[in-house]
Scaffold this motif. Structure first.
Motif, PDB file in Angstrom:
ATOM      1  N   GLN A 100     -17.074 -22.697  -3.366  1.00 56.22           N
ATOM      2  CA  GLN A 100     -17.104 -24.053  -2.786  1.00 56.22           C
ATOM      3  C   GLN A 100     -15.764 -24.454  -2.189  1.00 56.22           C
ATOM      4  N   ILE A 101     -14.667 -24.019  -2.816  1.00 63.54           N
ATOM      5  CA  ILE A 101     -13.355 -24.393  -2.262  1.00 63.54           C
ATOM      6  C   ILE A 101     -12.836 -23.334  -1.287  1.00 63.54           C
ATOM      7  N   GLY A 102     -13.737 -22.414  -0.896  1.00 67.26           N
ATOM      8  CA  GLY A 102     -13.411 -21.483   0.187  1.00 67.26           C
ATOM      9  C   GLY A 102     -12.658 -20.233  -0.204  1.00 67.26           C
ATOM     10  N   ARG A 103     -12.619 -19.902  -1.487  1.00 67.90           N
ATOM     11  CA  ARG A 103     -11.979 -18.643  -1.893  1.00 67.90           C
ATOM     12  C   ARG A 103     -12.890 -17.479  -1.515  1.00 67.90           C
ATOM     13  N   GLU A 104     -12.270 -16.379  -1.110  1.00 70.52           N
ATOM     14  CA  GLU A 104     -13.017 -15.167  -0.756  1.00 70.52           C
ATOM     15  C   GLU A 104     -13.385 -14.449  -2.056  1.00 70.52           C
ATOM     16  N   THR A 105     -14.663 -14.129  -2.244  1.00 70.90           N
ATOM     17  CA  THR A 105     -15.065 -13.411  -3.459  1.00 70.90           C
ATOM     18  C   THR A 105     -15.930 -12.199  -3.098  1.00 70.90           C
ATOM     19  N   VAL A 106     -15.880 -11.174  -3.944  1.00 73.09           N
ATOM     20  CA  VAL A 106     -16.805 -10.049  -3.775  1.00 73.09           C
ATOM     21  C   VAL A 106     -17.277  -9.572  -5.157  1.00 73.09           C
ATOM     22  N   ALA A 107     -18.603  -9.436  -5.290  1.00 72.35           N
ATOM     23  CA  ALA A 107     -19.192  -8.911  -6.521  1.00 72.35           C
ATOM     24  C   ALA A 107     -19.517  -7.437  -6.294  1.00 72.35           C
ATOM     25  N   LEU A 108     -19.026  -6.564  -7.163  1.00 71.91           N
ATOM     26  CA  LEU A 108     -19.213  -5.119  -6.945  1.00 71.91           C
ATOM     27  C   LEU A 108     -20.687  -4.719  -6.959  1.00 71.91           C
ATOM     28  N   GLY A 109     -21.482  -5.395  -7.795  1.00 71.97           N
ATOM     29  CA  GLY A 109     -22.920  -5.109  -7.840  1.00 71.97           C
ATOM     30  C   GLY A 109     -23.569  -5.271  -6.467  1.00 71.97           C
ATOM     31  N   GLY A 110     -23.047  -6.203  -5.674  1.00 69.75           N
ATOM     32  CA  GLY A 110     -23.581  -6.471  -4.335  1.00 69.75           C
ATOM     33  C   GLY A 110     -23.238  -5.396  -3.324  1.00 69.75           C
ATOM     34  N   LEU A 111     -22.344  -4.480  -3.680  1.00 71.99           N
ATOM     35  CA  LEU A 111     -21.956  -3.404  -2.758  1.00 71.99           C
ATOM     36  C   LEU A 111     -22.850  -2.172  -2.922  1.00 71.99           C
ATOM     37  N   LEU A 112     -23.703  -2.213  -3.958  1.00 78.30           N
ATOM     38  CA  LEU A 112     -24.602  -1.078  -4.208  1.00 78.30           C
ATOM     39  C   LEU A 112     -25.977  -1.353  -3.611  1.00 78.30           C
ATOM     40  N   THR A 113     -26.751  -0.294  -3.390  1.00 78.86           N
ATOM     41  CA  THR A 113     -28.116  -0.467  -2.917  1.00 78.86           C
ATOM     42  C   THR A 113     -29.032  -0.696  -4.126  1.00 78.86           C
ATOM     43  N   ILE A 141     -18.672   2.212  -4.516  1.00 79.66           N
ATOM     44  CA  ILE A 141     -17.971   0.931  -4.576  1.00 79.66           C
ATOM     45  C   ILE A 141     -16.558   1.072  -3.992  1.00 79.66           C
ATOM     46  N   THR A 142     -15.881   2.175  -4.303  1.00 78.02           N
ATOM     47  CA  THR A 142     -14.542   2.426  -3.748  1.00 78.02           C
ATOM     48  C   THR A 142     -14.609   2.465  -2.221  1.00 78.02           C
ATOM     49  N   LYS A 143     -15.588   3.212  -1.692  1.00 83.78           N
ATOM     50  CA  LYS A 143     -15.744   3.307  -0.229  1.00 83.78           C
ATOM     51  C   LYS A 143     -15.973   1.932   0.394  1.00 83.78           C
ATOM     52  N   GLU A 144     -16.868   1.158  -0.212  1.00 85.85           N
ATOM     53  CA  GLU A 144     -17.192  -0.175   0.321  1.00 85.85           C
ATOM     54  C   GLU A 144     -15.985  -1.107   0.237  1.00 85.85           C
ATOM     55  N   LEU A 145     -15.222  -0.996  -0.846  1.00 88.26           N
ATOM     56  CA  LEU A 145     -14.042  -1.859  -0.999  1.00 88.26           C
ATOM     57  C   LEU A 145     -12.968  -1.533   0.038  1.00 88.26           C
ATOM     58  N   ILE A 146     -12.834  -0.250   0.377  1.00 86.93           N
ATOM     59  CA  ILE A 146     -11.847   0.142   1.399  1.00 86.93           C
ATOM     60  C   ILE A 146     -12.176  -0.585   2.712  1.00 86.93           C
ATOM     61  N   VAL A 147     -13.460  -0.582   3.079  1.00 87.29           N
ATOM     62  CA  VAL A 147     -13.900  -1.235   4.316  1.00 87.29           C
ATOM     63  C   VAL A 147     -13.688  -2.751   4.221  1.00 87.29           C
ATOM     64  N   PHE A 148     -14.095  -3.320   3.083  1.00 91.41           N
ATOM     65  CA  PHE A 148     -14.010  -4.765   2.876  1.00 91.41           C
ATOM     66  C   PHE A 148     -12.552  -5.237   2.942  1.00 91.41           C
ATOM     67  N   LEU A 149     -11.674  -4.538   2.210  1.00 91.15           N
ATOM     68  CA  LEU A 149     -10.255  -4.921   2.162  1.00 91.15           C
ATOM     69  C   LEU A 149      -9.592  -4.740   3.535  1.00 91.15           C
ATOM     70  N   SER A 150      -9.969  -3.669   4.237  1.00 89.88           N
ATOM     71  CA  SER A 150      -9.361  -3.404   5.551  1.00 89.88           C
ATOM     72  C   SER A 150      -9.685  -4.502   6.552  1.00 89.88           C
ATOM     73  N   LYS A 151     -10.879  -5.076   6.445  1.00 91.51           N
ATOM     74  CA  LYS A 151     -11.271  -6.175   7.342  1.00 91.51           C
ATOM     75  C   LYS A 151     -10.552  -7.464   6.963  1.00 91.51           C
ATOM     76  N   LEU A 152     -10.485  -7.718   5.658  1.00 92.22           N
ATOM     77  CA  LEU A 152      -9.926  -8.979   5.172  1.00 92.22           C
ATOM     78  C   LEU A 152      -8.406  -9.012   5.310  1.00 92.22           C
ATOM     79  N   ASN A 153      -7.778  -7.860   5.178  1.00 91.05           N
ATOM     80  CA  ASN A 153      -6.315  -7.796   5.161  1.00 91.05           C
ATOM     81  C   ASN A 153      -5.870  -6.584   5.986  1.00 91.05           C
ATOM     82  N   PRO A 154      -6.080  -6.677   7.348  1.00 85.91           N
ATOM     83  CA  PRO A 154      -5.884  -5.497   8.209  1.00 85.91           C
ATOM     84  C   PRO A 154      -4.469  -4.918   8.188  1.00 85.91           C
TER      85      PRO A 154
END
Ligand SMILES: [Zn+2]
Length: 304
Positions: A100-113, A141-154
């Protein structure tokens, strides 16, 4: 912590806490929940990021409640990484507030199929949250986090890609090592009885039958019927050892052992497994790979 208290701390932080990203040269700050997630982010981010874990060794994430200090940390994070699938069941409100206050969050469970997640009616979310016990999942999860982090913090993209690729190599080696170790155990001995159902993913990946005492979450205590049912099974199947866990009180497993003994048979406590939290950071179990290796050696050596 109550909802009111969280709101008060949040309100305080919005006005008084140090604003994010305002200091030049300050590191990208990631706030994590469990020790496994803290370790993963430290491996991917290395020196380039600051990782602040809110749960320490031996802490049970099913029962953990946020302190005021945690909420202050979360409020100032550039990114919040948590397990999800209701593992951190008492923090759901806090994560919602952070969104609600705009913090960026990621749940690892959501990165899996869907296929990579074990369904189970025994848990609130109908999904087993102990996803880190599949090394395949941890690699994905490691692979997905690499992509996620690279976009958020290029600006740190190269670091994430280099460290992440290296870590996946380590996970591949671990997976091979675990497979080889498990081969030492005859198929009929591959039955794992633990304090709570944290090892279903491990069982699926390495062909173990897994029986937990407390169901999926530690919030429900093992009942007398559960103990009776399992002790009969231990005798019937001639199971040599059962296991306690570092983040779960030992009394239910001890009760199970006593129940077997009351029927004139014996089962030993095969050792302490690290399930929902890593060991101390200066010990071999203080990181994911060391923890996995320790658990597998403990299990195989006790069940041989
Ligand atoms: Zn658990």
């Amino acid at each position: 912590m109550s909802k009111l208290k969280i709101s008060v701390v949040l309100l305080f932080c919005l006005f008084a806490c140090k604003p994010r990203n305002k200091q030049k040269n300050s590191k990208f700050t990631v706030v994590t929940t469990t020790t496994m997630i803290t370790d993963l982010l430290q491996n991917i981010g290395g020196e380039a990021i600051e990782v602040k874990g809110i749960m320490g060794p031996g802490v049970d994430p099913h029962l953990y409640k946020a302190s005021e200090g945690d909420v202050a940390k979360l409020t100032q994070a550039d990114l919040i990484v948590y397990n999800g699938l209701h593992l951190e069941g008492k923090l759901v409100d806090v994560f919602e507030k952070m969104n609600q206050i705009g913090r960026e969050t990621v749940a690892l469970g959501g990165l899996l199929t869907e296929k990579q997640i074990i369904n189970s009616e025994a848990f609130v979310s109908a999904h087993d949250p102990h996803i880190w016990f599949s090394i395949d999942n941890w690699k994905k999860i490691t692979k997905e986090l690499i992509v996620f982090l690279s976009k958020l913090n290029p600006q740190n993209k190269a670091v994430y890609q280099k460290n992440g690729a290296k870590y996946i190599e380590h996970l591949n080696a671990l997976q091979q090592e675990v497979k080889t170790k498990v081969e030492e155990l005859p198929k009929e001995n591959r039955i794992l009885v633990t304090a709570h159902d944290a090892f279903s993913y491990f069982g699926k990946e390495f062909n173990f039958e897994v029986l937990g005492l407390q169901g999926l979450s530690t919030t429900t205590e093992a009942g007398v019927r559960d103990v009776q049912r399992l002790s009969n099974l231990i005798i019937q199947r001639e199971i040599k050892a059962i296991f306690v866990e570092s983040s779960v009180p030992q009394r239910t497993v001890k009760a199970l052992q006593a129940s077997v003994e009351s029927k004139g048979k014996e089962v030993k406590i095969g050792g302490e497994l690290f399930s929902d939290a890593l060991g101390n950071t200066n010990e071999e179990t203080g990181n994911y790979i060391g923890m996995f290796r320790y658990n597998v050696n403990t299990i195989v050596n006790a069940l041989k």
